[in-house]
Design a protein around this motif. Structure first.
Motif, PDB file in Angstrom:
ATOM      1  N   ARG A 170       0.835  -1.197   0.000  1.00  0.00           N
ATOM      2  CA  ARG A 170       0.000   0.000   0.000  1.00  0.00           C
ATOM      3  C   ARG A 170       0.875   1.253   0.000  1.00  0.00           C
ATOM      4  NH1 ARG A 170      -1.749  -4.914   0.747  1.00  0.00           N
ATOM      5  NH2 ARG A 170      -3.986  -5.115   1.083  1.00  0.00           N
ATOM      6  N   PRO A 171       0.348   2.385  -0.453  1.00  0.00           N
ATOM      7  CA  PRO A 171       1.088   3.648  -0.409  1.00  0.00           C
ATOM      8  C   PRO A 171       1.510   4.005   1.009  1.00  0.00           C
ATOM      9  CG  PRO A 171      -0.824   3.858  -1.825  1.00  0.00           C
ATOM     10  CD  PRO A 171      -0.958   2.544  -1.143  1.00  0.00           C
ATOM     11  N   ARG A 172       2.614   4.755   1.135  1.00  0.00           N
ATOM     12  CA  ARG A 172       3.213   5.046   2.427  1.00  0.00           C
ATOM     13  C   ARG A 172       2.796   6.396   3.012  1.00  0.00           C
ATOM     14  NH1 ARG A 172       7.766   2.118   3.954  1.00  0.00           N
ATOM     15  NH2 ARG A 172       8.723   4.009   4.838  1.00  0.00           N
ATOM     16  N   THR A 173       1.895   7.115   2.348  1.00  0.00           N
ATOM     17  CA  THR A 173       1.361   8.354   2.912  1.00  0.00           C
ATOM     18  C   THR A 173      -0.150   8.235   3.017  1.00  0.00           C
ATOM     19  OG1 THR A 173       1.103   9.437   0.759  1.00  0.00           O
ATOM     20  CG2 THR A 173       3.233   9.692   1.879  1.00  0.00           C
ATOM     21  N   ARG A 174      -0.755   8.978   3.939  1.00  0.00           N
ATOM     22  CA  ARG A 174      -2.179   8.819   4.191  1.00  0.00           C
ATOM     23  C   ARG A 174      -3.035   9.182   2.973  1.00  0.00           C
ATOM     24  NH1 ARG A 174      -3.793  12.362   7.451  1.00  0.00           N
ATOM     25  NH2 ARG A 174      -1.789  13.382   7.864  1.00  0.00           N
ATOM     26  N   GLN A 175      -2.778  10.328   2.361  1.00  0.00           N
ATOM     27  CA  GLN A 175      -3.631  10.747   1.249  1.00  0.00           C
ATOM     28  C   GLN A 175      -3.515   9.791   0.062  1.00  0.00           C
ATOM     29  OE1 GLN A 175      -5.963  12.996   1.649  1.00  0.00           O
ATOM     30  NE2 GLN A 175      -5.178  13.291   3.738  1.00  0.00           N
ATOM     31  N   ALA A 176      -2.306   9.318  -0.215  1.00  0.00           N
ATOM     32  CA  ALA A 176      -2.132   8.350  -1.297  1.00  0.00           C
ATOM     33  C   ALA A 176      -2.819   7.036  -0.959  1.00  0.00           C
ATOM     34  CB  ALA A 176      -0.645   8.122  -1.569  1.00  0.00           C
ATOM     35  N   TYR A 177      -2.764   6.646   0.306  1.00  0.00           N
ATOM     36  CA  TYR A 177      -3.457   5.418   0.735  1.00  0.00           C
ATOM     37  C   TYR A 177      -4.968   5.573   0.589  1.00  0.00           C
ATOM     38  CZ  TYR A 177      -5.570   2.099   3.990  1.00  0.00           C
ATOM     39  OH  TYR A 177      -6.373   1.143   4.568  1.00  0.00           O
ATOM     40  N   TYR A 178      -5.498   6.737   0.950  1.00  0.00           N
ATOM     41  CA  TYR A 178      -6.946   6.950   0.833  1.00  0.00           C
ATOM     42  C   TYR A 178      -7.384   6.836  -0.632  1.00  0.00           C
ATOM     43  CZ  TYR A 178      -6.500   8.889   5.578  1.00  0.00           C
ATOM     44  OH  TYR A 178      -6.233   9.072   6.903  1.00  0.00           O
ATOM     45  N   ALA A 179      -6.609   7.420  -1.538  1.00  0.00           N
ATOM     46  CA  ALA A 179      -6.933   7.316  -2.970  1.00  0.00           C
ATOM     47  C   ALA A 179      -6.833   5.869  -3.436  1.00  0.00           C
ATOM     48  CB  ALA A 179      -5.988   8.202  -3.781  1.00  0.00           C
ATOM     49  N   TRP A 180      -5.884   5.141  -2.897  1.00  0.00           N
ATOM     50  CA  TRP A 180      -5.691   3.724  -3.251  1.00  0.00           C
ATOM     51  C   TRP A 180      -6.908   2.901  -2.824  1.00  0.00           C
ATOM     52  CZ3 TRP A 180      -5.389  -0.869  -0.564  1.00  0.00           C
ATOM     53  CH2 TRP A 180      -4.765  -1.942  -1.207  1.00  0.00           C
ATOM     54  N   VAL A 181      -7.405   3.149  -1.626  1.00  0.00           N
ATOM     55  CA  VAL A 181      -8.571   2.413  -1.125  1.00  0.00           C
ATOM     56  C   VAL A 181      -9.772   2.644  -2.029  1.00  0.00           C
ATOM     57  CG1 VAL A 181     -10.248   2.246   0.775  1.00  0.00           C
ATOM     58  CG2 VAL A 181      -7.791   2.373   1.275  1.00  0.00           C
ATOM     59  N   ASP A 182      -9.890   3.833  -2.586  1.00  0.00           N
ATOM     60  CA  ASP A 182     -11.030   4.146  -3.451  1.00  0.00           C
ATOM     61  C   ASP A 182     -11.052   3.291  -4.716  1.00  0.00           C
ATOM     62  OD1 ASP A 182     -12.044   6.069  -1.740  1.00  0.00           O
ATOM     63  OD2 ASP A 182     -10.955   7.722  -2.689  1.00  0.00           O
ATOM     64  N   HIS A 183      -9.926   2.644  -5.057  1.00  0.00           N
ATOM     65  CA  HIS A 183      -9.849   1.849  -6.272  1.00  0.00           C
ATOM     66  C   HIS A 183      -9.809   0.345  -6.008  1.00  0.00           C
ATOM     67  CE1 HIS A 183      -8.594   5.819  -7.782  1.00  0.00           C
ATOM     68  NE2 HIS A 183      -9.117   5.415  -8.926  1.00  0.00           N
ATOM     69  N   LEU A 184     -10.095  -0.057  -4.804  1.00  0.00           N
ATOM     70  CA  LEU A 184     -10.203  -1.492  -4.531  1.00  0.00           C
ATOM     71  C   LEU A 184     -11.446  -2.045  -5.229  1.00  0.00           C
ATOM     72  CD1 LEU A 184      -9.239  -1.774  -0.764  1.00  0.00           C
ATOM     73  CD2 LEU A 184      -8.113  -2.912  -2.665  1.00  0.00           C
ATOM     74  N   PRO A 185     -11.471  -3.367  -5.626  1.00  0.00           N
ATOM     75  CA  PRO A 185     -10.417  -4.372  -5.448  1.00  0.00           C
ATOM     76  C   PRO A 185      -9.471  -4.487  -6.653  1.00  0.00           C
ATOM     77  CG  PRO A 185     -12.396  -5.452  -6.184  1.00  0.00           C
ATOM     78  CD  PRO A 185     -12.718  -3.967  -6.116  1.00  0.00           C
ATOM     79  N   GLN A 186      -9.520  -3.561  -7.586  1.00  0.00           N
ATOM     80  CA  GLN A 186      -8.697  -3.688  -8.788  1.00  0.00           C
ATOM     81  C   GLN A 186      -7.196  -3.720  -8.468  1.00  0.00           C
ATOM     82  OE1 GLN A 186     -11.073  -1.501  -8.270  1.00  0.00           O
ATOM     83  NE2 GLN A 186     -12.372  -1.145 -10.073  1.00  0.00           N
ATOM     84  N   ASN A 187      -6.780  -3.121  -7.360  1.00  0.00           N
ATOM     85  CA  ASN A 187      -5.356  -3.030  -7.049  1.00  0.00           C
ATOM     86  C   ASN A 187      -4.682  -4.402  -7.005  1.00  0.00           C
ATOM     87  OD1 ASN A 187      -5.366  -0.106  -6.528  1.00  0.00           O
ATOM     88  ND2 ASN A 187      -6.574  -0.635  -4.747  1.00  0.00           N
ATOM     89  N   LEU A 188      -5.308  -5.350  -6.310  1.00  0.00           N
ATOM     90  CA  LEU A 188      -4.708  -6.675  -6.160  1.00  0.00           C
ATOM     91  C   LEU A 188      -4.665  -7.407  -7.488  1.00  0.00           C
ATOM     92  CD1 LEU A 188      -3.492  -8.807  -4.312  1.00  0.00           C
ATOM     93  CD2 LEU A 188      -5.806  -9.617  -3.818  1.00  0.00           C
ATOM     94  N   GLU A 189      -5.718  -7.251  -8.277  1.00  0.00           N
ATOM     95  CA  GLU A 189      -5.789  -7.956  -9.547  1.00  0.00           C
ATOM     96  C   GLU A 189      -4.711  -7.473 -10.520  1.00  0.00           C
ATOM     97  OE1 GLU A 189      -9.735  -7.136 -10.723  1.00  0.00           O
ATOM     98  OE2 GLU A 189     -10.674  -8.463  -9.240  1.00  0.00           O
ATOM     99  N   GLU A 190      -4.288  -6.206 -10.381  1.00  0.00           N
ATOM    100  CA  GLU A 190      -3.285  -5.654 -11.283  1.00  0.00           C
ATOM    101  C   GLU A 190      -1.860  -5.984 -10.849  1.00  0.00           C
ATOM    102  OE1 GLU A 190      -4.155  -1.526 -11.227  1.00  0.00           O
ATOM    103  OE2 GLU A 190      -6.035  -1.720 -12.343  1.00  0.00           O
TER     104      GLU A 190
END
Length: 393
Positions: free
Chosen positions: A289-309
């Motif tokens: 996961r991203p190492r900063t809070r704001q980047a992590y929040y944006a990352w969560v918004d794109h689940l579950p595609q993250n793992l599949e990619e």
């Protein structure tokens, strides 16, 4: 249906990235709150937990209850018992938690009360890891720690009074200005507090830390290589004499109290990772996961595609990870288990490459297992693992 090479994950790491201050050796992904802020009082913590809950709910989960859960940080003891309970309730709902699960939570001296510990226990936490690092106030100040020696004694008393039998204590050797006498005192004081488990880590100077800007390894005030080796041997001799098993390079546990969660990592088994900067290992995919809070929040918004990619680890990557992690354990590597996942020529080459290290007294075979000798092999583990890996090229 999972294959033999793709087992189901039954462990979860939960990252709580908040600290009162950043220690001078730390390069973990954290946010600094100051000395007075606590969990339910902090809008920053409440916002983060909201995204953490979303990630847990939206992540693809396999149908098997969790047998280990680890709240790491950061300083998870900045969270209230209610906040920890809410996360555990969510994990129970989404994945299930085995009734005999090991549920660990990292705590720092001076960040919790006895009633708070009892609240954690009521929430389901049954193992604590206390971040002490040193017992000398000058060394704690050098490290940038927020606690003092008096806080350590109170923390240990509160842990015992709250009824936690299974708890661990962390120490660091090789600190700036640390002497053998300092280290012996810390080991003796740690044993006197009666934890069931002690982690004794050798300082690693990371480039982006305060220590990385101030010091160079093997150059005063950091200990020499010989002094660091003497500290390592001292930890082994002192702790094993006190009844602790030296079961991993940096970890000692009384019989029955080896950390079950961390052994998942060392055996290169799958696990969930949740939270900013956390890594999961699922379906032979490692996803950070991203190492900063704001980047992590944006990352969560794109689940579950993250793992599949995320690409699947190559067989050679899994081989290196298995060697590197498995040889950290005193039990070593099972050749039978390796043969079930990796090509026979790789195993044969491993056996051949191990022979010089066996002759040197650093490795040994016992039955079907290849292991580093304690402590002779542990002291030179990095060079041995690199040698074994290079032999496969």
């Amino acid at each position: 249906m999972p294959t033999q090479g793709n087992p189901i994950a039954t462990s979860a790491y939960i990252h709580i990235p908040f600290c009162r201050r950043r220690c001078f050796y730390c390069d973990f992904p954290i946010s600094v709150l100051g000395d007075r802020v606590r969990g339910e009082e902090s809008a920053m913590i409440r916002e983060y937990l909201g995204y953490l809950h979303q990630e847990i709910c939206r992540s693809p989960c396999q149908a098997s209850p969790l047998t280990t859960i680890f709240f790491g940080g950061g300083t998870p003891s900045l969270l209230s018992p209610a906040q920890v309970a809410a996360i555990l309730d969510l994990l129970q709902k989404c994945m299930g938690i085995d009734p005999q699960a090991e549920i660990s939570l990292e705590v720092d001296p001076g960040t919790f009360s006895r009633s708070q510990l009892r609240g954690y226990a009521q929430a389901g936490v049954n193992r604590l890891s206390l971040g002490v690092q040193a017992f000398q106030d000058p060394l704690l100040q050098v490290c940038g720690r927020s606690h003092q020696r008096s806080d350590i004694d109170k923390a240990a008393a509160d842990i015992h009074e709250a009824g936690f039998e299974n708890w661990s204590l962390d120490l660091i050797s090789g600190l700036p200005g640390q002497t053998l006498d300092h280290w012996q005192e810390s080991l003796n004081q740690a044993i006197a507090l009666e934890p069931r488990h002690i982690s004794a880590y050798d300082l690693v100077v990371e480039p982006v830390t305060v220590f990385g800007k101030r010091y160079q390894p093997d150059v005063p005030p950091l200990p020499s290589h010989d002094l660091a080796s003497a500290m390592y041997q001292m930890a082994h001799d002192t702790l094993t004499s006190a009844g602790f098993d030296h079961y991993e390079i940096s970890n000692y546990g009384q019989p029955g109290y080896h950390c079950r969660h961390n052994q998942v990592y060392w055996r290169n088994q799958p696990y969930y990772g949740f939270g900013m900067g956390a890594t999961s290992y699922l379906g032979q995919r490692r996803l950070s996961r991203p190492r900063t809070r704001q980047a992590y929040y944006a990352w969560v918004d794109h689940l579950p595609q993250n793992l599949e990619e995320c690409p699947v680890d190559s067989q050679s990557d899994r081989w290196l990870e298995t060697l590197m992690l498995g040889l950290r354990l005193a039990e070593g590597l099972s050749l039978d288990a390796l043969r079930q996942e990796f090509p026979a020529p790789w195993i044969n080459q491993l056996i051949k490459a191990a022979q010089p290290h066996i002759t040197a007294g650093h490795l040994y075979f016992e039955g079907d297992r290849l292991a580093l000798r304690v402590t002779e092999g542990f002291l030179v583990s990095n060079s041995i693992i690199l040698s074994l890996w290079n032999s496969q090229a």
